[in-house]
Design an enzyme around this catalytic site. Structure first.
Site, mmCIF file in Angstrom:
data_model
loop_
_atom_site.group_PDB
_atom_site.id
_atom_site.type_symbol
_atom_site.label_atom_id
_atom_site.label_comp_id
_atom_site.label_asym_id
_atom_site.label_seq_id
_atom_site.Cartn_x
_atom_site.Cartn_y
_atom_site.Cartn_z
ATOM 1 N N TYR A 1 13.753 7.366 -34.510
ATOM 2 C CA TYR A 1 14.193 6.276 -33.626
ATOM 3 C C TYR A 1 14.750 5.142 -34.488
ATOM 4 O O TYR A 1 14.085 4.652 -35.398
ATOM 5 C CB TYR A 1 12.980 5.804 -32.806
ATOM 6 C CG TYR A 1 13.260 4.892 -31.624
ATOM 7 C CD1 TYR A 1 14.487 4.270 -31.431
ATOM 8 C CD2 TYR A 1 12.258 4.647 -30.691
ATOM 9 C CE1 TYR A 1 14.710 3.447 -30.342
ATOM 10 C CE2 TYR A 1 12.471 3.819 -29.595
ATOM 11 C CZ TYR A 1 13.696 3.213 -29.429
ATOM 12 O OH TYR A 1 13.912 2.379 -28.346
ATOM 13 N N CYS A 2 15.980 4.728 -34.208
ATOM 14 C CA CYS A 2 16.612 3.582 -34.859
ATOM 15 C C CYS A 2 16.660 3.801 -36.378
ATOM 16 O O CYS A 2 17.181 4.796 -36.846
ATOM 17 C CB CYS A 2 15.890 2.301 -34.471
ATOM 18 S SG CYS A 2 16.747 0.772 -34.949
ATOM 19 N N VAL A 3 16.100 2.865 -37.167
ATOM 20 C CA VAL A 3 16.170 2.991 -38.626
ATOM 21 C C VAL A 3 15.464 4.251 -39.103
ATOM 22 O O VAL A 3 15.856 4.836 -40.124
ATOM 23 C CB VAL A 3 15.581 1.735 -39.296
ATOM 24 C CG1 VAL A 3 14.106 1.572 -38.970
ATOM 25 C CG2 VAL A 3 15.771 1.771 -40.796
ATOM 26 N N GLY B 1 15.664 7.016 -37.602
ATOM 27 C CA GLY B 1 16.683 8.045 -37.426
ATOM 28 C C GLY B 1 17.660 8.057 -38.587
ATOM 29 O O GLY B 1 18.105 9.123 -39.035
#
Length: 605
Positions: A337-339, A341
Site C-alpha cells: 500500500y502506497c510507499v 507498494g
C-alpha cells in the site's frame, strides 16, 4: 451489478469527506441601513485593495530576487488588462450590491460544482446583503489572484503549479469564513451562547497548541484493540523494524497460498482494520485467506541509520521468507500500500535478479507509485530548501516527527482538513465528532530521517526508480522491467497523494500480466470500500492499453466495491485449498504467539 461501458469516469468531489455540521437556519435579515452600506463599502474595499497589493508586492519581490531566466520581465499589457478586468468586475459587484434588483450572473448563484466548495453553503451568506457582498467580493478577488498566476509568462509547468498551489493556500487562509467578525454563523453563535463558543474554542485551540497537532475528532472516542484493529490474531514475529501479525482463520479451509500485507510505514497499519464493517483484513480472512500483516515500528533514536534497504530486505523479504518457512509453502501473495507498494516493486526486482522470483505468487499494489514524474501536489513540498529544512528538523533526534507529515498531508486539503476545523472547533466551539478515519489520520508515526531524506530526493525529486539501473538497493541496481510476477494495480480516481496518472505508469514498467483497476474516490476511501457499504464504483478495461486515456475511453463501470474483483483474481492464481490446522492457526506452528493482535508496535508513539 449494473455495468455501463465506454463511460468516462465522472469527477467525484466528495472523496474521503470529513463530517460537517449542518448550518443553523438563517434568521430573517433586515435590509442594510445607509450607515451599514457605507461602513462595509469601506471595509470590503480595503480588503480587496490589500489583497491586490499583496499579490503585486509578491510578484515584485519575486522579480527582484529571482534570476531573470526563472522570472522574466512580464508584458505590462497583461497586468494592465488584468487590473482593468478586476476593477470592471468590482464595479459590477458594487452595482449589484447597491441595486439588489440587479440579477447576479448564473455562475455566481452558487459555488462552482467542480470545486466542492462548502464554505458558503449556509443561507446566511446569501440572505444577508452585507455577507453576500463579502462572499462575492472574496470569490472575485480569489478568481483574479488565480487568473494572475495563469497569465504569468516565462514559467515552466512545475513553477506555475507551485505558484498556483501557494496562491490557493493563501486565498483559502484569507476566506471570510475563517474570521469571527466576517462569518455570520459565528456571529449568531456568539450571540446565542453569549460568547461561550469562543471560550470553548479557545480551549480547543490551546489544547492543540499543547499537543502540536490539529485535532479532527474526539480523542477519547477510539482505542486500538477496543473499537479499532479488532480482528483476532497473534503477533508471531518481532524485529527491531516490524511485528508480524497472523490472523485467526474464519473458515474451515483456506487458500493454500497465504497473503502478506505491507501497509505504509508512514501511517498505522489499522487503516486496513478500522472496525469490523470497514476492515479489509477481516474481510480477507472471511474470504478464506491466511492473512499476515506487517506492523511497522514508529521510528525512534535507535532507527537513525534505517534506509530503504532495511524496509525491503529486513522488512519485506524477511517477512516473506518467515511466512514461507512457517507454513512450509513455496510462495505467498503480497499487497503493498502506497510507499510500501513502491518498496514491493523493488523487492520483486531484487528477488528476480537473485533468481528467487517464485517466492511471490502475486503482487497487489494499492495506490502505489514507481514513476514520480506526475506525483501530484506532494511535489510542492520538495525542493532543495525544503529538503534542507527537513534535515535540520530531524538532525537532533535522527527521525522526523510524524506531526510534520500530518501537517503536510493536511495542507494538501487545507480547506477541508485545516480551515474547516478552525471554524467548527475554534470559532463555533463545537464538540469534536467521533470519526474513526480521522482518528487514524491523526495517529502519526515517526520516520527515520535518513530514509525520509533519501526517499524524497531519489524518488520524488530525481525519479531514479523510473530509469533502469539508477536506483540501487543493497548493491543491486533496480530494473522494474525484469518483473514478471502477476500484478493487480489499484488506483483512486480522486487520489491527491498518488494521482491516477502516476499510478497507471506502473503498468508500463512491469513485464508480467497486469490487471489495472480504477476505483472511485481517493487515497483512503478508494481502498477502504467494503462491499457491504455499496459505495462508489470501479472501472476495468479487459483490452491491453498503453495509456490511461485509452483505458478510460473503453472502461467498464461496476457499482460498488472492487474487493470481490480482486478476490476472484487471487482465486484464479490459487485454486487449491487446505485444512485449517497446525501452523495455519496463529501460535500453533514453529513460531509461538508473542502477544495478541494488534500488538504493541502499533501503540508505540
Amino acid at each position: 451489478m449494473a455495468k455501463s461501458k465506454g463511460t468516462k469516469p465522472p469527477r467525484d468531489p466528495a472523496q474521503d469527506p470529513a463530517p460537517e455540521p449542518k448550518p443553523d437556519p438563517a434568521p430573517a435579515s433586515a435590509a442594510p441601513s445607509l450607515e451599514d452600506i457605507q461602513h462595509w463599502t469601506g471595509i470590503v474595499g480595503q480588503a480587496q485593495q490589500q489583497m491586490m497589493e499583496h499579490m503585486a508586492g509578491a510578484l515584485t519581490a519575486a522579480a527582484d530576487t529571482a534570476p531573470a531566466k526563472t522570472f522574466p520581465m512580464q508584458d505590462p499589457a497583461v497586468f494592465l488588462r488584468a487590473q482593468a478586468e478586476f476593477w470592471q468586475d468590482s464595479m459590477a459587484l458594487w452595482q449589484r450590491f447597491l441595486t439588489p434588483a440587479t440579477p447576479a450572473p448564473a455562475a455566481e448563484a452558487s459555488p462552482p460544482p467542480k470545486t466542492g466548495d462548502r464554505r458558503f453553503a449556509a443561507p446566511q451568506w446569501r440572505d444577508n446583503p452585507v455577507f453576500d457582498m463579502i462572499r462575492q467580493s472574496y470569490l472575485m478577488v480569489t478568481d483574479h489572484l488565480l487568473k494572475g498566476v495563469d497569465q504569468l509568462s516565462g514559467l515552466d509547468d512545475r513553477q506555475r503549479e507551485k505558484l498556483r498551489f501557494a496562491t490557493t493556500a493563501f486565498a483559502d487562509a484569507m476566506s471570510p469564513t475563517n474570521f469571527a467578525l466576517t462569518n455570520p454563523l459565528v456571529l449568531e453563535k456568539t450571540v446565542e451562547t453569549r460568547g461561550q463558543n469562543l471560550v470553548k474554542g479557545l480551549e480547543h485551540m490551546l489544547a492543540d497548541i499543547g499537543r502540536g497537532q490539529l485535532t479532527h475528532t474526539d480523542p477519547t472516542a477510539f482505542e486500538i484493540g477496543r473499537n479499532l484493529a479488532m480482528t483476532p490474531g497473534k503477533v508471531v514475529r518481532e524485529t527491531p523494524l516490524y511485528q508480524l501479525i497472523q490472523y485467526t482463520p474464519a473458515t474451515e479451509k483456506v487458500g493454500a497460498i497465504p497473503l502478506v500485507i505491507f501497509p505504509p510505514w508512514i501511517n498505522r497499519f489499522y487503516i486496513l482494520d478500522l472496525n469490523p464493517e470497514k476492515s479489509f483484513i477481516r474481510w480477507a480472512v472471511e474470504q478464506g485467506l491466511t492473512v499476515f500483516v506487517v506492523s511497522w515500528k514508529s521510528a525512534d533514536a535507535t532507527m537513525v541509520d534505517v534506509t530503504m534497504d532495511d524496509y525491503i530486505l529486513r522488512g519485506q523479504v524477511d517477512a516473506i521468507d518467515t511466512v514461507r518457512d512457517l507454513l512450509d509453502v513455496p510462495a505467498v501473495h503480497t499487497i503493498g500500500y502506497c510507499v510500501a507498494g513502491t518498496a514491493l516493486a523493488c523487492t520483486l526486482a531484487i528477488l528476480t535478479e537473485r533468481g528467487q522470483a517464485d517466492k511471490v505468487a502475486s503482487a497487489t499494489f494499492f495506490t502505489a507509485q514507481v514513476d514520480f514524474d506526475q506525483a501530484g501536489e506532494l511535489t510542492m513540498f520538495i525542493d532543495d530548501e525544503q529538503l534542507a529544512m527537513l534535515g535540520k528538523l530531524s538532525a537532533e533526534t535522527g527521525y522526523l516527527d510524524g506531526r510534520y507529515m500530518a501537517l503536510t498531508f493536511n495542507l494538501l486539503r487545507g480547506r477541508d482538513l485545516i480551515w474547516n476545523y478552525v471554524v467548527n472547533n475554534y470559532l463555533l466551539g463545537q464538540d469534536y465528532p467521533p470519526f474513526d478515519l480521522l482518528h487514524w489520520n491523526g495517529d502519526t508515526t515517526n520516520l527515520p530521517a535518513k530514509w525520509h531524506q533519501a526517499y524524497l530526493t531519489d524518488l520524488y525529486r530525481d525519479n531514479k526508480l523510473a530509469r533502469a539501473g539508477e536506483y540501487v538497493i543493497d548493491g543491486t541496481p533496480i530494473d522494474l522491467s525484469v518483473i514478471h510476477t502477476p500484478a493487480y494495480i489499484q488506483a483512486g480516481r480522486e487520489d491527491h497523494i498518488a494521482p491516477v496518472e502516476s499510478v497507471f505508469k506502473l503498468t508500463r514498467h512491469l513485464s508480467g500480466p497486469v490487471r489495472f483497476v480504477l476505483a472511485g474516490s481517493g487515497h483512503i476511501a478508494g481502498v477502504v470500500n467494503p462491499p457491504s457499504a455499496t459505495k462508489y464504483q470501479y472501472w476495468v478495461n479487459e483490452a491491453k492499453v498503453d495509456t490511461l486515456d485509452a483505458f478510460v475511453a473503453d472502461a467498464t463501470e461496476t457499482k460498488g466495491s472492487w474487493w470481490p474483483d480482486w478476490r476472484r483474481w487471487i482465486a484464479a492464481l490459487d485454486g487449491e485449498t487446505v485444512a485449517v490446522d497446525g501452523a495455519r492457526i496463529p501460535g500453533e506452528g514453529k513460531l509461538p504467539a508473542i502477544e495478541d493482535a494488534p500488538g504493541r508496535y502499533v501503540r508505540t508513539r
